[in-house]
Motif scaffolding. Structure first.
Motif: not given
Length: 592
Positions: A168-171, A371-372, A426-428, A432-434
């Motif tokens: 949901a957050a990614r969308e 990211a969280k 956050p780590s830098g 890829h956010a699939g």
């Protein structure tokens, strides 16, 4: 739970019916008798693609029917089943069971039925998807795919809720990101569109049209164009009803209608006759109506304009409205609708630096949320990976792979150049956010001591892969009760194994049958000996057809003897079969 299956004209099976109970059911028989047609039939009930070549020679079509009992299911609630059946218009049978069916025509399309109603094949998938889990040799090959390995780890880790939050957050992040990129890439084009819309709206606002004004104005102009005729008609009618202002007689010597009605009324009411007096009262009512009409005609004449200025003003207003209808819509109502849509569009075309900065800030906020959620999902997977690897390795040890090492590696998926789903953690690190997260999941196996752990696709033989899949299913079934009560079907899961490993496979299947209905197609007597129900597929002697028969205790001994000896039933084979059957029963009793 699957309680019954009926097959007609599918492969080697001409017509057969098999009934299933809880626990472990095995299907055995000589090669070529059609054992796997039962599994093929279940695949058809699961919505798989129909193959006309499976229709038995000489038959026009093949039919598969399955009866399912949906009571006492965990993870698949009765409410969900009822909702699906209601959506399909399907009905339960008198005993509460549901009948699913599939018809495969040799020359035409296949047909699917659920609860007596014709449905699309995907409706069968929706119904049986939560009730049946099918494992054949192709399913073992699918286990080598990264997405299947990730799905298995997610089942063990029970991360469905985390995965839903991440998706949901990614969308939301992707939608905002695409909008920002679109605005930046099309700044000049969007600014020009905004200018055109603003100009048009200013023009419409300056005219300030009202709903339906063009039609009303057309009627008013038509009225004013006939002003002299309207005035003459109204004046003549008023004079006829009430006379002119001097109350003189008309040109033919007659008085007005009001005078004549008044005279008639007076004459009638002056008599003593009740009938004539009643008629006089009716004339009084008519006199009232005539008077009202005469007064309204007077008002109408007073409201008529006396000059051409009113008509000129209406014509000028009509010209303004026609300018709008030529540009924006067919009529004024359409112009107003276009204006409303354009105002909404104009509100979305803010390409100012402030708007772009605000949208970029929104993208950054959503990126942090993604990211969280991704980190939370990844941490849960990594934590569960060690437990899954240890549990599967322990199961493999019991499946005659004592030195096998099974591993589950979870690594972050790197982002490629110009990756539209690149996410900065956050780590830098940029990953890829699939759709399924930021993780790559890989199963590894070292089948023997001293061997290097390699990816499952490179290290497992056919028999080892069968045991890995079975071990994984046992672990997943043990770790979660959500699938308890469903039906698990294994087609030759024991391929490529024998001896002690075969006994251990039978033992694991029997344990799995404690919480699930398990149906197994097998060639191994060691596996068949653990069955609660033993079904045999055998030729009928007619045109190469086969049928399914449920075996009693003596028949089971004979079938196990055949499977042991290979060449036929002998006293030695029967003794070994009886010994194998008794050992399996004792083993199940001791482990229960």
């Amino acid at each position: 739970m699957l309680t019954e299956i009926r097959i007609e004209s599918l492969g080697a099976i001409s017509a057969a019916t098999a009934e299933f109970d809880r626990g472990l059911t095995v299907l055995t028989g000589e090669t070529g008798t059609g054992k796997t047609m039962v599994v093929t039939g279940l695949h058809l009930l699961g919505g798989a693609r129909a193959d006309a070549n499976r229709v038995r020679s000489g038959a026009a079509r093949a039919v598969v029917e399955g009866r399912f009992c949906t009571a006492d299911l965990a993870g698949v609630s009765a409410a969900q089943i009822d909702e699906l059946l209601e959506a399909a218009g399907a009905d339960r049978d008198e005993d509460g069971s549901v009948i699913a069916a599939r018809s495969v025509s040799r020359d035409g399309p296949s047909r699917a039925y659920l609860g007596g109603r014709g449905v699309p094949a995907k409706s069968l998938t929706g119904f049986t998807g939560g009730l049946l889990t099918l494992h054949g040799q192709n399913d073992q090959l699918r286990l080598m795919r990264p997405e299947e390995q990730r799905a298995a780890l997610d089942r063990y880790a029970a991360v469905a809720a985390r995965l839903d939050r991440y998706r949901a957050a990614r969308e939301a992040w992707q939608v905002a990101r695409r909008e920002l990129l679109d605005r930046r890439d099309r700044t000049r084009e969007l600014a020009q569109e905004a200018d055109r819309l603003a100009f048009a709206l200013r023009e419409i606002d300056a005219v300030d049209p009202r709903p339906g004004e063009d039609d009303a104005l057309t009627n008013e102009i038509r009225r004013l164009s006939e002003l002299d005729a309207l005035r003459a008609a109204a004046a003549g009618a008023r004079a006829a009803l009430a006379g002119d202002d001097d109350a003189l007689a008309t040109s033919d010597g007659s008085t007005s209608a009001t005078d004549r009605l008044g005279q008639a009324k007076a004459a009638l009411t002056a008599t003593d006759d009740t009938a004539l007096q009643a008629l006089g009262e009716q004339l009084g009512e008519a006199l009232t109506v005539v008077g009202d009409v005469a007064r309204e005609l007077g008002g109408y004449l007073d409201d008529l304009p006396t000059g051409a200025d009113a008509l000129d003003a209406k014509l000028a207003r009509q010209s303004e409205l026609r300018t709008l209808t030529r540009k924006y819509a067919a009529d004024i109502d359409g112009v107003l609708s276009w204006a409303a849509q354009s105002r909404e569009r104009l509100g979305q075309l803010d390409v100012s630096e402030e708007a772009l900065t605000g949208l970029a800030r929104r993208v950054d906020e959503l990126s942090e949320q993604v990211a969280k959620a991704a980190a939370d999902l990844s941490a849960a997977r990594m934590k569960a990976a060690a437990g899954l690897a240890k549990a599967v390795s322990a199961e493999l040890s019991g499946l005659a792979m004592a030195d096998a090492e099974f591993t589950v590696d979870v690594t972050n998926s790197p982002a490629a150049d110009d990756d539209p789903a690149a996410l900065r953690l956050p780590s830098g690190q940029t990953v890829h956010a699939g759709a399924d997260g930021i993780d790559d999941v890989e199963f590894g196996l070292a089948a023997h001591r001293g061997m290097t752990v390699l990816p499952l696709a490179k290290s497992a033989s056919g028999g080892e892969l069968s045991r890995v899949m079975l071990a994984l299913e046992v672990v997943l079934a043990t770790s979660s009760r959500q699938s308890a009560g469903t039906t698990m079907v294994f087609d030759e899961v024991d391929a490529g194994v024998g001896g002690r490993a075969a006994v251990q496979i039978g033992r694991r299947l029997a344990r799995l049958a404690g919480t699930h209905q398990v149906i197994v197609v097998t060639h191994l007597p060691q596996v068949a000996a653990y069955a609660d129900v033993h079904l045999m597929v055998e030729p009928t002697g007619r045109d190469g057809a086969s049928a399914v028969r449920r075996l009693d205790d003596d028949d089971r001994v004979a079938e196990l003897a055949r499977m042991l000896a290979g060449l036929g039933e002998t006293d030695t084979a029967r003794a070994h079969a009886r010994e194998l059957l008794d050992a399996a029963r004792d083993d199940r009793l001791s482990s229960s």
